[in-house]
Design an enzyme around this catalytic site. Structure first.
Site, short mmCIF file in Angstrom:
data_model
loop_
_atom_site.label_atom_id
_atom_site.label_comp_id
_atom_site.label_asym_id
_atom_site.label_seq_id
_atom_site.Cartn_x
_atom_site.Cartn_y
_atom_site.Cartn_z
N TYR A 181 4.68 126.83 68.45
CA TYR A 181 3.35 127.45 68.44
C TYR A 181 3.03 128.09 69.79
CZ TYR A 181 2.13 125.31 64.00
OH TYR A 181 2.09 124.96 62.69
N MET A 204 2.62 119.05 64.85
CA MET A 204 2.14 117.85 64.17
C MET A 204 3.31 116.95 63.71
SD MET A 204 -0.33 117.53 60.82
CE MET A 204 -1.63 118.53 61.52
N LYS A 219 -5.17 92.79 67.99
CA LYS A 219 -6.10 93.81 67.47
C LYS A 219 -5.37 95.15 67.30
CE LYS A 219 -7.54 94.43 72.24
NZ LYS A 219 -8.44 93.94 73.28
N ARG A 245 -19.67 95.57 79.02
CA ARG A 245 -19.24 96.14 77.75
C ARG A 245 -19.82 95.27 76.65
NH1 ARG A 245 -12.80 96.83 77.12
NH2 ARG A 245 -13.16 94.67 76.53
C1 LIG Z 1 -7.76 93.38 74.28
C2 LIG Z 1 -8.28 92.16 74.90
C3 LIG Z 1 -7.40 91.25 75.51
C4 LIG Z 1 -5.94 91.55 75.73
O1 LIG Z 1 -5.83 92.37 76.88
P1 LIG Z 1 -4.45 92.95 77.42
O2 LIG Z 1 -4.84 93.71 78.63
O3 LIG Z 1 -3.89 93.80 76.35
O4 LIG Z 1 -3.56 91.78 77.73
C5 LIG Z 1 -7.93 90.06 75.96
N1 LIG Z 1 -9.25 89.79 75.85
C6 LIG Z 1 -10.12 90.66 75.30
C7 LIG Z 1 -11.56 90.32 75.23
C8 LIG Z 1 -9.67 91.89 74.83
O5 LIG Z 1 -10.54 92.77 74.31
#
Ligand SMILES: *Cc1c(COP(=O)(O)O)cnc(C)c1O
Length: 349
Positions: free
Chosen positions: A251, A299, A41, A135
């Site tokens: 800055y 930046m 992701k 969550r």
């Molecule tokens: C992001 C995610 C993972 C991977 O987790 P890491 O801590 O990066 O290894 C696995 N399962 C779910 C549901 C996630 O959202």
């Protein structure tokens, strides 16, 4: 009009594909009898799906996780839809239709999502149980609901909140997940992220879902031996100047020279993910010398103290980006350090 190729970038992000592949294989070994998938992701944790997917595929990974539907199209250039899971699940009929059309597999996270998927005609999906992170995911006592029982569940999964700590929550989540297992028919079970893999065989089930550690992250000391760094950051010197005592830099003039100082302006800034927190204690390196950042991070630039180093315009400096150390220095998490990396890097793998 056809434009010429842009000139070489002043910012480079090196992605060590061999290390990435080694990390996946190591996490697979540490997963025991379970297969290792891969969380890719956020554009492969910021490194670029087009760089990480081929390496993971070649190493043998076959189950990939993204969060958004917008991320699917980049994965489908490399793998068929059935190897892609979308963690946010089905928010509306459009997303259900997109899942169907691409053959991508949604993770069902609530009774409402289960109804939506069933109404769209159902088909293979995954099911997220909330075992305590609060969550996403159905409550354990919702597993018997007819909408859930109607699903065709490939992977029954849950997600650990504190796998990177020795927390009693880990065992509680494991017990909660185990309680739900008999209620849902599923091809495979999955609980562990990277850190969860190091919690031991009880947490492995059939499929593990490492993300961070594929890319060089070390969320638990048990993984330090097995995981190799993947990322290197290099940035070019734009200018070098001689500062006199009393001259200020950057800055808000928060840094002032106490003595004659050679300073170099480097093509690396917060727009690239090098946030202002790096101004405290951050340094680049050249020819074995440490070049401390002086003044604010801008930046597009940072300024460093060259010390005795003969740095000159056009040289490339190394910005040390070993994730555990960089997290310690910057106060950012290893996850943030990866996913912050901006678009202006020339990614090289
Ligand atoms: C992001 C995610 C993972 C991977 O987790 P890491 O801590 O990066 O290894 C696995 N399962 C779910 C549901 C996630 O959202």
């Amino acid at each position: 009009m056809t434009l010429p190729e842009p000139p070489p970038a002043s910012l480079r992000l090196g992605i060590d594909k061999a290390a990435l592949a080694d990390n996946w294989r190591a996490l697979g070994r540490l997963s025991g009898a379970a297969e290792a998938g891969a969380a890719v992701k956020a554009d492969g944790y910021g490194l670029g799906v087009d760089h990480v997917l081929p390496a993971l595929l070649e190493a043998g990974a076959r189950q990939f996780f993204v969060a958004h539907w917008s991320e699917v199209v980049d994965l489908l250039k490399h793998v068929p839809g059935k190897q892609v899971s979308v963690l946010h699940g089905i928010r509306n009929a459009d997303e259900a239709a997109y899942a169907k059309a691409t053959g991508t597999v949604p993770v069902i996270n609530s009774l409402a999502q289960a109804h939506r998927w069933n109404e769209a005609g159902g088909g293979t999906c995954h099911l997220m149980i909330d075992s305590g992170i609060n969550r996403l995911g159905i409550a354990p006592d919702e597993a018997g609901d007819p909408a859930i029982q109607a699903l065709r569940v490939d992977t029954l999964m849950s997600h650990l909140a504190s796998a990177d700590e020795d927390s009693p929550l880990n065992e509680r989540q494991l017990a909660t997940f185990r309680d739900v297992v008999p209620w849902v028919q599923a091809r495979q079970l999955s609980l562990a992220n990277s850190a969860g893999i190091a919690l031991g065989a009880d947490y492995h089930f059939d499929l593990t879902r490492p993300g961070l550690s594929l890319y060089g992250g070390v969320p638990r000391p048990e993984l330090a031996e097995a995981i190799r760094p993947v990322v290197t950051v290099e940035a070019a010197v734009l200018q070098v100047r001689n500062l006199q005592p009393g001259d200020v830099v950057g800055y808000n003039a928060v840094w002032r020279a106490q003595k004659p100082t050679r300073a170099a302006t480097i093509s690396l800034g917060y727009a690239d993910g090098i946030l202002r927190c790096w101004a405290q204690g951050g340094a680049l390196q050249h020819g074995g010398d440490q070049l401390p950042i002086i003044g604010r991070v801008s930046m597009d630039m940072v300024v460093v103290d060259c010390g005795e180093n003969d740095l000159k315009e056009g040289d490339f400096c190394n910005f040390p980006y070993g994730l555990p150390q960089a997290a310690e220095l910057s106060g950012l998490s290893q996850y943030e350090l990866l996913t912050l990396l901006g678009k202006r890097f020339l990614r090289q793998s």
